[in-house]
Design a protein around this motif. Sequence first.
Motif, short mmCIF file in Angstrom:
data_model
loop_
_atom_site.label_atom_id
_atom_site.label_comp_id
_atom_site.label_asym_id
_atom_site.label_seq_id
_atom_site.Cartn_x
_atom_site.Cartn_y
_atom_site.Cartn_z
N ALA A 1 30.82 24.55 -8.55
CA ALA A 1 31.83 23.23 -9.31
C ALA A 1 31.10 23.66 -10.73
N PHE A 2 30.21 24.45 -11.21
CA PHE A 2 29.57 25.08 -12.42
C PHE A 2 30.45 26.25 -12.84
N PHE A 3 30.43 26.87 -11.68
CA PHE A 3 31.27 28.12 -12.50
C PHE A 3 32.56 28.88 -11.80
N GLU A 4 33.25 27.88 -10.58
CA GLU A 4 34.37 27.49 -10.90
C GLU A 4 35.28 26.60 -10.77
N LYS A 5 34.67 25.78 -11.60
CA LYS A 5 35.62 24.45 -11.74
C LYS A 5 35.35 23.76 -13.10
N ALA A 6 34.55 24.87 -13.83
CA ALA A 6 33.41 23.91 -15.74
C ALA A 6 34.09 23.63 -16.08
N ALA A 7 35.64 23.61 -16.28
CA ALA A 7 35.82 22.91 -17.34
C ALA A 7 36.07 21.13 -16.87
N ARG B 1 32.43 19.67 -16.63
CA ARG B 1 32.01 18.88 -17.60
C ARG B 1 32.56 18.23 -18.61
N ARG B 2 33.38 17.71 -17.91
CA ARG B 2 34.86 16.56 -18.34
C ARG B 2 34.00 15.21 -17.34
N ARG B 3 34.21 15.28 -16.08
CA ARG B 3 33.68 13.94 -15.20
C ARG B 3 32.07 14.16 -15.42
N PRO C 1 29.17 14.94 -17.56
CA PRO C 1 29.40 15.95 -18.51
C PRO C 1 27.29 16.24 -18.18
N GLU C 2 26.69 15.14 -17.98
CA GLU C 2 24.71 15.36 -17.64
C GLU C 2 24.35 16.35 -16.70
N LEU C 3 25.78 15.98 -15.26
CA LEU C 3 25.26 17.03 -14.18
C LEU C 3 25.43 18.24 -14.84
N TYR C 4 26.20 19.03 -15.74
CA TYR C 4 27.12 20.00 -16.82
C TYR C 4 25.84 20.61 -16.94
N GLU C 5 25.47 20.14 -18.40
CA GLU C 5 24.60 20.36 -18.54
C GLU C 5 22.76 20.47 -18.13
N GLU C 6 22.65 20.01 -17.28
CA GLU C 6 21.60 19.95 -16.73
C GLU C 6 21.47 21.90 -16.12
N LEU C 7 22.32 22.00 -15.81
CA LEU C 7 23.38 23.30 -14.55
C LEU C 7 23.50 24.55 -15.25
N ALA C 8 23.83 24.19 -16.82
CA ALA C 8 24.08 24.94 -17.94
C ALA C 8 22.00 25.21 -18.40
N ALA C 9 21.62 24.27 -18.64
CA ALA C 9 20.08 24.81 -18.96
C ALA C 9 19.58 25.85 -17.99
N PHE C 10 19.77 25.24 -16.73
CA PHE C 10 19.08 26.01 -15.48
C PHE C 10 20.01 27.68 -15.48
N ASP D 1 43.38 21.82 -17.13
CA ASP D 1 43.01 22.69 -18.20
C ASP D 1 43.60 23.73 -17.95
N GLU D 2 44.49 24.65 -19.07
CA GLU D 2 44.43 26.03 -19.47
C GLU D 2 44.87 26.38 -20.51
N VAL D 3 44.19 28.17 -20.32
CA VAL D 3 43.74 28.60 -21.34
C VAL D 3 43.95 29.72 -21.60
#
Length: 279
Positions: free
Chosen positions: A224-230, A233-235, A237-246, A270-272
């Motif tokens: 999910a961190f790589f494939e559903k990142a946005a 991160r929204r749902r 945020p703390e989990l995303y932050e830990e994985l981003a640090a790792f 989420d569309e970019v």
Amino acid sequence: MFGFLRRRRRDRIRSRPFPDEWLRVIRRNVPMFGRLPEADRRELLGHVQVFVVEKNYEGCGGLELTEEIRVTIAAAACILLLHRRTDYFPGLITILVYPDAYVAPATTHIGGGILMEGDQIRLGEAWKGGVVVVSWRDLMETAAGRDDGRNLVLHEFAHLLDMEDGAVDGTPVLEGRGRYARWSSVMEHAFERLRRDRALGRYSVLDKYGATDPAEFFAVATEAFFEKAAPLRRRHPELYEELAAFYRQDPARWDRPASLVLVDPEGDEDEVPAVEGPS
């Protein structure tokens, strides 16, 4: 001495010109490559060269191994190694590649201390003895964007990272003892939340298979961190932050193809806009 010689040999491998056909394979089969920042793409290509040279692959179920298979798996797996000091999954002995889902013996706990033995259809697995098993067809489903955010290679190679300390518990080797307490707290909270979501039938950006145990949770969270990142991160945020640090990466900030729209059933799209990659 041996470590020094290994680094020199790997530096020589990474300095070689990258084969044009390999680059075409990666662009075709690893969609995430097109979203990476340019510097990360260069780093990834060097990792791919080392991985393909050093790692053993075996075709199973009648599958004939090709360079396309080797390079595709290497590129997807090495995304996990970007920006990190790495020894290229040192516990990995071989990669078994099946043409499709395969049947493997399995033991299932059915309650009351009773175990049921039988066969199970699988797409992939990682063994503590240093073996990763993947289905080539599932990798092609990911390449075609038909896997709804799943990524088999990221999942199984996340298990290898988890195993590097000798345990399979959802906690990989972290930098500094102070990291472990927060990691444990964040992961346990997110894991229990996913278990509740599964029990109540609620939507989660995380695949419900991650509620199986902490090891599977880490692998699913990596996907999910790589494939559903946005959405992650929204749902979470703390989990995303830990994985981003790792992982030392922030995939929510990567550019996405214009045609890719991630829809959160309980939130916004989420569309970019896309940006062109190097030719």
